[in-house]
Design a protein around this motif. Structure first.
Motif, PDB file in Angstrom:
ATOM      1  N   ILE A  50       9.008 -20.532 -22.238  1.00 22.09           N
ATOM      2  CA  ILE A  50       8.438 -21.307 -21.131  1.00 22.09           C
ATOM      3  C   ILE A  50       9.548 -21.834 -20.239  1.00 22.09           C
ATOM      4  CG2 ILE A  50       6.960 -23.268 -20.554  1.00 22.09           C
ATOM      5  CD1 ILE A  50       5.961 -23.040 -23.523  1.00 22.09           C
ATOM      6  N   ASP A  51       9.511 -21.438 -18.995  1.00 25.59           N
ATOM      7  CA  ASP A  51      10.472 -21.950 -18.009  1.00 25.59           C
ATOM      8  C   ASP A  51       9.862 -23.231 -17.440  1.00 25.59           C
ATOM      9  OD1 ASP A  51      12.422 -22.294 -16.098  1.00 25.59           O
ATOM     10  OD2 ASP A  51      11.770 -20.636 -14.823  1.00 25.59           O
ATOM     11  N   THR A  52      10.349 -24.369 -17.905  1.00 25.27           N
ATOM     12  CA  THR A  52       9.723 -25.636 -17.490  1.00 25.27           C
ATOM     13  C   THR A  52      10.345 -26.123 -16.172  1.00 25.27           C
ATOM     14  OG1 THR A  52      11.267 -27.255 -18.435  1.00 25.27           O
ATOM     15  CG2 THR A  52       9.646 -26.295 -19.942  1.00 25.27           C
ATOM     16  N   GLY A  60      20.470 -23.264 -14.044  1.00 24.89           N
ATOM     17  CA  GLY A  60      20.341 -21.877 -14.488  1.00 24.89           C
ATOM     18  C   GLY A  60      19.225 -21.667 -15.507  1.00 24.89           C
ATOM     19  N   LYS A  61      18.208 -22.513 -15.425  1.00 23.30           N
ATOM     20  CA  LYS A  61      17.096 -22.430 -16.374  1.00 23.30           C
ATOM     21  C   LYS A  61      16.316 -21.120 -16.222  1.00 23.30           C
ATOM     22  CE  LYS A  61      15.076 -26.119 -15.557  1.00 23.30           C
ATOM     23  NZ  LYS A  61      14.249 -25.546 -14.498  1.00 23.30           N
ATOM     24  N   THR A  62      15.964 -20.808 -14.999  1.00 15.40           N
ATOM     25  CA  THR A  62      15.139 -19.620 -14.764  1.00 15.40           C
ATOM     26  C   THR A  62      15.931 -18.353 -15.100  1.00 15.40           C
ATOM     27  OG1 THR A  62      13.925 -20.806 -13.069  1.00 15.40           O
ATOM     28  CG2 THR A  62      13.738 -18.424 -13.041  1.00 15.40           C
ATOM     29  N   HIS A  63      17.192 -18.346 -14.710  1.00 22.05           N
ATOM     30  CA  HIS A  63      18.060 -17.201 -15.014  1.00 22.05           C
ATOM     31  C   HIS A  63      18.217 -17.055 -16.532  1.00 22.05           C
ATOM     32  CE1 HIS A  63      22.268 -15.896 -15.729  1.00 22.05           C
ATOM     33  NE2 HIS A  63      22.520 -17.134 -16.078  1.00 22.05           N
ATOM     34  N   ALA A 100       6.851 -22.067  -7.927  1.00 21.42           N
ATOM     35  CA  ALA A 100       6.926 -20.783  -8.631  1.00 21.42           C
ATOM     36  C   ALA A 100       8.225 -20.075  -8.291  1.00 21.42           C
ATOM     37  CB  ALA A 100       5.756 -19.913  -8.200  1.00 21.42           C
ATOM     38  N   ASN A 101       8.917 -19.551  -9.291  1.00 18.99           N
ATOM     39  CA  ASN A 101      10.115 -18.815  -8.922  1.00 18.99           C
ATOM     40  C   ASN A 101      10.528 -17.647  -9.805  1.00 18.99           C
ATOM     41  OD1 ASN A 101      11.139 -20.340 -10.963  1.00 18.99           O
ATOM     42  ND2 ASN A 101      12.374 -21.664  -9.648  1.00 18.99           N
ATOM     43  N   VAL A 102       9.930 -17.492 -10.984  1.00 13.94           N
ATOM     44  CA  VAL A 102      10.330 -16.337 -11.807  1.00 13.94           C
ATOM     45  C   VAL A 102       9.987 -15.052 -11.060  1.00 13.94           C
ATOM     46  CG1 VAL A 102       9.935 -15.069 -13.951  1.00 13.94           C
ATOM     47  CG2 VAL A 102      10.093 -17.546 -14.015  1.00 13.94           C
TER      48      VAL A 102
HETATM   49 MG   LIG Z   1      14.096 -22.523 -12.012  1.00 17.08          MG
END
Ligand SMILES: [Mg+2]
Ligand SMILES: Nc1ncnc2c1ncn2[C@@H]1O[C@H](COP(=O)(O)OP(=O)(O)O)[C@@H](O)[C@H]1O
Length: 298
Positions: A142-144, A39-42, A68-70
């Motif tokens: 930063i979404d790593t 759930g990092k990006t979320h 890429a996903n954001v």
């Molecule tokens: Mg992600």
């Protein structure tokens, strides 16, 4: 403070932060995890929206250069990619996207090599461009990528604060332990905080946090701070399917309220920027670290 006064203050703050703020400190937080899918990006995007609703300007950098996903998660159409910036065809300003809740997003580009594989000139160009833009914001999140690859290490150790997202699964705890071990022993990183995502209730969250905290404090001599927890909420999946952000679309859902509480805690915990922090430090570090491997391989 009533709602109207709060909104007015937010507006004033936002107006003040809209122009360049050369003397202000931009807080740089990397959001990371030992393994993918926790759930990092979320967490990154919704934490960004929650911070923005407190009146701060927020830039989210999708640093997952390989995946890429954001932008996909938020149904945004990139006007260009980092690839175009690296080729000199576009400026970074041209590709910054306006996301939900007034956050700005630098989308990553599938197919761009990892940061440490870029040539010095490209790396310098990319980092200079990001630095120039990020100075205008109160927060750079930063979404790593997940795991313990080189780029993850570079971004995490250059950022002033590392936020680890875990869930209750044993593999998430062991992988995060491994990540903290490398970051603390090899990169000297000491500033970690934890968000427990996708758990049933607070007791499950604190149990997972305590398990991790006990292990890292005992064996790695590193302190971790608890930032809060996000419950499993059907609305999260619904939002993912509809390519929406829960904090913008459903601000009073269980998950959004807990993310708002995390945002307030992040905001209250001002780090000592004289020790480590600020944009200059971040980019200097990042450049030095990513160049080191290159020199070593020459
Ligand atoms: Mg992600
Ligand atoms: N709090 C939550 N409640 C319900 N589902 C969640 C929650 N957090 C994450 N998920 C689910 O997990 C998936 C992966 O989340 P994502 O943020 O893409 O992970 P990561 O970036 O770490 O790979 C989401 O698409 C969503 O379906």
């Amino acid at each position: 403070m009533d709602h109207q006064t709060g909104s007015r203050m937010n507006l004033e703050k936002r107006e003040k932060s809209a122009p360049k703020r050369p003397q202000a400190v931009t807080r740089v937080l990397s959001v990371t995890s030992g393994k993918g899918g926790v759930g990092k990006t979320h967490t990154t995007t919704n934490l960004g929206i929650a911070l923005a609703s407190l009146g701060y300007s927020v830039l989210v950098l999708d640093a997952d250069l390989g995946l890429a996903n954001v932008d996909v998660l938020l149904n945004l159409k990139p006007k260009g990619t980092l690839h175009d910036v690296l080729k000199g065809n576009l400026r970074l300003d041209d590709i910054v996207l306006e996301g939900p809740g007034s956050i700005s997003i630098i989308p990553a580009a599938s197919g761009v090599e990892e940061l440490h594989e870029l040539k010095s000139e490209a790396k310098l160009l990319l980092l200079e461009e990001i630095e120039r833009i990020a100075y205008r914001y109160d927060y750079l999140l930063i979404d790593t990528p997940a795991g313990i690859g080189s780029d993850v290490m570079y971004f995490n150790s250059a950022a002033a604060e590392v936020v680890c997202v875990i869930n209750g699964e044993p593999t998430s705890l062991t992988d995060t332990y491994a990540l903290i071990k490398v970051l603390s022993s090899t990169y000297g990183e000491k500033n970690f905080s934890v968000v427990v995502n996708n758990v049933a209730d607070e007791s499950e969250a604190t149990a997972a946090f305590k398990k991790l905290a006990r292990a890292v404090e005992r064996f790695l001599k590193v302190q971790v701070r608890y930032l809060g927890w996000i419950p499993t909420d059907g609305v999260v999946r619904e939002c993912v399917m509809r390519q929406q952000a829960i904090s913008a679309e459903f601000p009073s859902s269980k998950a959004s309220l807990s993310i708002a509480a995390i945002a307030r805690r992040v905001n209250e915990q001002k780090p000592d920027v004289t020790l480590k922090g600020g944009m200059q430090f971040f980019f200097r570090q990042l450049l030095e670290m990513t160049s080191y491997g290159e020199e070593a391989s020459c």
